[in-house]
Design an enzyme around this catalytic site. Structure first.
Site, PDB file in Angstrom:
ATOM      1  N   TYR A  95     -47.751  39.922  -2.752  1.00  0.00           N
ATOM      2  CA  TYR A  95     -47.345  38.558  -3.140  1.00  0.00           C
ATOM      3  C   TYR A  95     -45.950  38.479  -3.767  1.00  0.00           C
ATOM      4  O   TYR A  95     -45.177  37.578  -3.425  1.00  0.00           O
ATOM      5  CB  TYR A  95     -48.414  37.910  -4.029  1.00  0.00           C
ATOM      6  CG  TYR A  95     -49.541  37.348  -3.186  1.00  0.00           C
ATOM      7  CD1 TYR A  95     -49.523  36.021  -2.746  1.00  0.00           C
ATOM      8  CD2 TYR A  95     -50.593  38.153  -2.767  1.00  0.00           C
ATOM      9  CE1 TYR A  95     -50.529  35.528  -1.933  1.00  0.00           C
ATOM     10  CE2 TYR A  95     -51.599  37.665  -1.953  1.00  0.00           C
ATOM     11  CZ  TYR A  95     -51.563  36.355  -1.536  1.00  0.00           C
ATOM     12  OH  TYR A  95     -52.544  35.870  -0.725  1.00  0.00           O
ATOM     13  N   GLU A 135     -58.951  35.784  -3.097  1.00  0.00           N
ATOM     14  CA  GLU A 135     -59.073  36.964  -2.220  1.00  0.00           C
ATOM     15  C   GLU A 135     -59.759  38.134  -2.933  1.00  0.00           C
ATOM     16  O   GLU A 135     -60.464  38.919  -2.300  1.00  0.00           O
ATOM     17  CB  GLU A 135     -57.686  37.361  -1.682  1.00  0.00           C
ATOM     18  CG  GLU A 135     -57.238  36.362  -0.601  1.00  0.00           C
ATOM     19  CD  GLU A 135     -55.743  36.325  -0.321  1.00  0.00           C
ATOM     20  OE1 GLU A 135     -55.050  37.310  -0.629  1.00  0.00           O
ATOM     21  OE2 GLU A 135     -55.267  35.295   0.201  1.00  0.00           O
TER      22      GLU A 135
HETATM   23  C1  HEM Z   1     -48.831  31.987  -1.701  1.00  0.00           C
HETATM   24  C2  HEM Z   1     -48.477  32.756  -0.730  1.00  0.00           C
HETATM   25  C3  HEM Z   1     -48.986  32.640   0.697  1.00  0.00           C
HETATM   26  C4  HEM Z   1     -49.316  31.532   1.407  1.00  0.00           C
HETATM   27  C5  HEM Z   1     -49.280  30.077   0.947  1.00  0.00           C
HETATM   28  C6  HEM Z   1     -49.731  31.966   2.721  1.00  0.00           C
HETATM   29  C7  HEM Z   1     -50.139  31.135   3.740  1.00  0.00           C
HETATM   30  C8  HEM Z   1     -50.538  31.556   5.002  1.00  0.00           C
HETATM   31  C9  HEM Z   1     -50.979  30.693   6.062  1.00  0.00           C
HETATM   32  C10 HEM Z   1     -51.083  29.185   5.987  1.00  0.00           C
HETATM   33  C11 HEM Z   1     -51.299  31.458   7.128  1.00  0.00           C
HETATM   34  C12 HEM Z   1     -51.854  30.993   8.478  1.00  0.00           C
HETATM   35  C13 HEM Z   1     -53.375  31.079   8.403  1.00  0.00           C
HETATM   36  C14 HEM Z   1     -54.071  30.669   9.680  1.00  0.00           C
HETATM   37  O1  HEM Z   1     -54.133  31.478  10.581  1.00  0.00           O
HETATM   38  O2  HEM Z   1     -54.585  29.564   9.741  1.00  0.00           O
HETATM   39  C15 HEM Z   1     -51.040  32.815   6.751  1.00  0.00           C
HETATM   40  C16 HEM Z   1     -51.214  33.886   7.583  1.00  0.00           C
HETATM   41  C17 HEM Z   1     -50.748  35.131   7.298  1.00  0.00           C
HETATM   42  N1  HEM Z   1     -50.289  35.568   6.076  1.00  0.00           N
HETATM   43 FE1  HEM Z   1     -50.104  34.488   4.404  1.00  0.00          FE
HETATM   44  N2  HEM Z   1     -49.647  33.336   2.779  1.00  0.00           N
HETATM   45  C18 HEM Z   1     -49.191  33.771   1.569  1.00  0.00           C
HETATM   46  C19 HEM Z   1     -48.984  35.083   1.213  1.00  0.00           C
HETATM   47  C20 HEM Z   1     -49.002  36.132   2.084  1.00  0.00           C
HETATM   48  C21 HEM Z   1     -48.655  37.482   1.751  1.00  0.00           C
HETATM   49  C22 HEM Z   1     -48.280  37.958   0.363  1.00  0.00           C
HETATM   50  C23 HEM Z   1     -48.754  38.216   2.897  1.00  0.00           C
HETATM   51  C24 HEM Z   1     -48.487  39.675   3.087  1.00  0.00           C
HETATM   52  C25 HEM Z   1     -47.317  40.200   2.923  1.00  0.00           C
HETATM   53  C26 HEM Z   1     -49.185  37.325   3.954  1.00  0.00           C
HETATM   54  C27 HEM Z   1     -49.409  37.681   5.252  1.00  0.00           C
HETATM   55  C28 HEM Z   1     -49.904  36.860   6.227  1.00  0.00           C
HETATM   56  C29 HEM Z   1     -50.144  37.293   7.591  1.00  0.00           C
HETATM   57  C30 HEM Z   1     -49.856  38.672   8.172  1.00  0.00           C
HETATM   58  C31 HEM Z   1     -50.675  36.200   8.269  1.00  0.00           C
HETATM   59  C32 HEM Z   1     -51.105  36.142   9.732  1.00  0.00           C
HETATM   60  C33 HEM Z   1     -50.039  35.592  10.597  1.00  0.00           C
HETATM   61  C34 HEM Z   1     -49.250  36.570  11.393  1.00  0.00           C
HETATM   62  O3  HEM Z   1     -49.681  37.682  11.652  1.00  0.00           O
HETATM   63  O4  HEM Z   1     -48.146  36.210  11.798  1.00  0.00           O
HETATM   64  N3  HEM Z   1     -49.336  36.072   3.424  1.00  0.00           N
HETATM   65  N4  HEM Z   1     -50.588  32.854   5.445  1.00  0.00           N
END
Ligand code: HEM
Ligand SMILES: Cc1cc2nc3c(=O)[nH]c(=O)nc-3n(C[C@H](O)[C@H](O)[C@H](O)COP(=O)(O)OP(=O)(O)OC[C@H]3O[C@@H](n4cnc5c(N)ncnc54)[C@H](O)[C@@H]3O)c2cc1C
Length: 400
Positions: A95, A135
């Site tokens: 994060y 989480e």
């Molecule tokens: C407050 C912080 C964060 C928010 C608001 C956020 C929000 C989101 C959202 C809206 C999605 C799409 C979910 C869906 O499939 O419907 C997503 C997917 C994802 N998030 Fe987060 N996220 C956050 C932090 C993180 C962090 C810290 C990581 C890791 C470094 C991360 C890694 C991913 C990955 C790998 C995906 C799948 C999409 C892909 O592979 O391109 N996220 N996140």
């Protein structure tokens, strides 16, 4: 707790940041992934290229900030995103990295005064803490920790064209299923597992993670999932073309909130409607099996599947077999190449789908989902929208 002045700065600056949302998110991903290449083991590089993902993560932070006065209203969305994060094994230590590059992108693209950047830093921390908390509970309940090795014990075509292939995988470790080996006890029908592979070409030596819905709940001791060959798709091609029986792959534990409304399993007055396109049938088969196993045999069930042609239709025999165990079921197959029409408002009306008490489950590509949900939304007056459940095979946030 954020101070009143920080909250008012956040609210006042949201519109400007949203205006530059696409630039901010593109800059954010470019910098974060080039300076932290390890993260390419988690992020789907293809999603960045096709534009499916770049808006989701950073735009969600901006959207969340709109509720900065009462972030508890975001819990349903945070839970849904949390399931994806848990499946991908996103950890608390990730994060601060996301936060650092998000703030840096705001600075590089909008260049606001320092007090605005400081306010956003604080707000990100509060939002990130909510995700980390949700989480943490999910990790505590996951069936196994991290990535477990599975052997492929069978690989077979689910349709006549061979475009959707089923994999049957067995864990190397006995701790995954416990001693009784009963898989139906340990996941919710409708959930997906996440496969981690390292395709030898096309991903610069990084892991590639993809979700696949569990498509059977009856066979103990294994997971079954089915992969559709995606045009130019990295992992689907790798699994179907190069991975064979006897090979090992890694899986993270079943995840996701797409599941039957269990309170209605025995309520015949609530017809159950399943609608899918292509490989979208997979989670619905598990749900159908659950209804057959645990629910009322006289509950009306309509199974609607759309495919390009009969050759493309997956799991025809399984679906026929499951539906035949019920007394009040209908199987509607639509082949779009054979001029059999499409699912449109007329179809929904003729088939009496939008009944006020129908409990509807939809799964498929993003475009299929958007079409169907748009149609059903127009019928909000007739149908109780709470009984509409869906799982797109892409970011859920991109559904209207
Ligand atoms: C407050 C912080 C964060 C928010 C608001 C956020 C929000 C989101 C959202 C809206 C999605 C799409 C979910 C869906 O499939 O419907 C997503 C997917 C994802 N998030 Fe987060 N996220 C956050 C932090 C993180 C962090 C810290 C990581 C890791 C470094 C991360 C890694 C991913 C990955 C790998 C995906 C799948 C999409 C892909 O592979 O391109 N996220 N996140
Ligand atoms: C909850 C969930 C459950 C899922 N369940 C299933 C399931 O049961 N069965 C199933 O088959 N899938 C399922 N999916 C989808 C699956 O996770 C993968 O997204 C799918 O297999 C495609 O992965 P891929 O690596 O083959 O394609 P990727 O390489 O990720 O590419 C995806 C698409 O992007 C396009 N693309 C790729 N490269 C380029 C390029 N250079 N230029 C332009 N366009 C490009 C292609 O059209 C390709 O089809 C699910 C997804 C989710 C989110």
């Amino acid at each position: 707790m954020l101070s009143a002045s920080t909250r008012s700065i956040i609210k006042a600056t949201i519109p400007v940041l949203e205006q530059h949302g696409v630039e901010i998110t593109k800059n954010f991903y470019k910098n974060m992934l080039s300076e932290n290449p390890k993260l390419l083991d988690i992020f789907n590089k293809r999603n960045q290229m096709t534009g499916a993902q770049p808006t989701a993560l950073a735009m969600t932070v901006l959207a969340a900030a709109k509720h900065i006065d009462d972030l508890t209203v975001l819990l349903p969305q945070v839970t849904q995103i949390g399931y994806k994060h848990r499946a991908l094994q996103v950890q608390p230590e990730h994060y601060p990295i996301v936060g650092k590059y998000l703030i840096r992108s705001i600075k590089e693209i909008v260049n606001p005064p320092q007090e605005i950047l400081t306010a956003w830093k604080e707000a990100y921390q509060v939002i990130a803490d909510i995700f980390i908390g949700v989480e943490k509970d999910m990790y505590a309940k996951e069936l196994w920790k991290g990535w477990e090795k599975f052997t492929i014990i069978n690989k077979l075509s689910t349709n006549k064209s061979g475009s959707i292939v089923e994999f049957v995988v067995k864990p190397l470790s006995s701790k995954v299923f416990g001693n009784n080996g009963k898989s139906s006890k340990i996941f919710e029908p409708g959930q997906y597992i996440t496969v981690r592979t390292k395709p030898p070409t096309g991903n610069d030596g990084h892991y590639a993670l993809r979700h696949y819905s569990i498509c059977d709940i009856e066979t103990p001791g294994v997971f079954k999932f089915a992969v559709k060959l995606a045009d130019k798709g990295l992992v689907s091609h790798y699994l179907i073309d190069d991975v064979n029986v006897g090979d090992e792959i890694e899986l993270s534990a079943p995840s996701g909130d797409f599941s039957l409304d269990h309170s209605l399993l025995n309520k015949d007055e609530y017809p159950l409607i399943f609608m899918s396109s292509g490989s979208g049938a997979t989670p619905l088969i598990s749900m159908l099996q659950e209804q057959v196993m645990k629910g009322s045999p006289t509950r009306p069930i309509v199974w609607i599947q759309t495919n390009k042609s009969e050759l493309e239709q997956p799991f025809a025999e399984t679906i026929e077999r499951e539906l035949s165990k019920l007394k009040n079921s209908e199987n509607i197959q639509i082949y779009t190449n054979q001029n059999m029409g499409r699912i449109d408002a007329k179809f929904l009306e003729e088939k009496n789908i939008v009944r006020s008490k129908a409990d509807i489950y939809i799964c498929g590509s993003l475009s299929f989902m958007n079409d169907i949900i748009g149609l059903l939304e127009a019928e909000k007056e007739t149908h109780d929208y709470h009984r509409l459940h869906y799982e797109p095979f892409g970011p859920k946030m991109s559904i209207a």
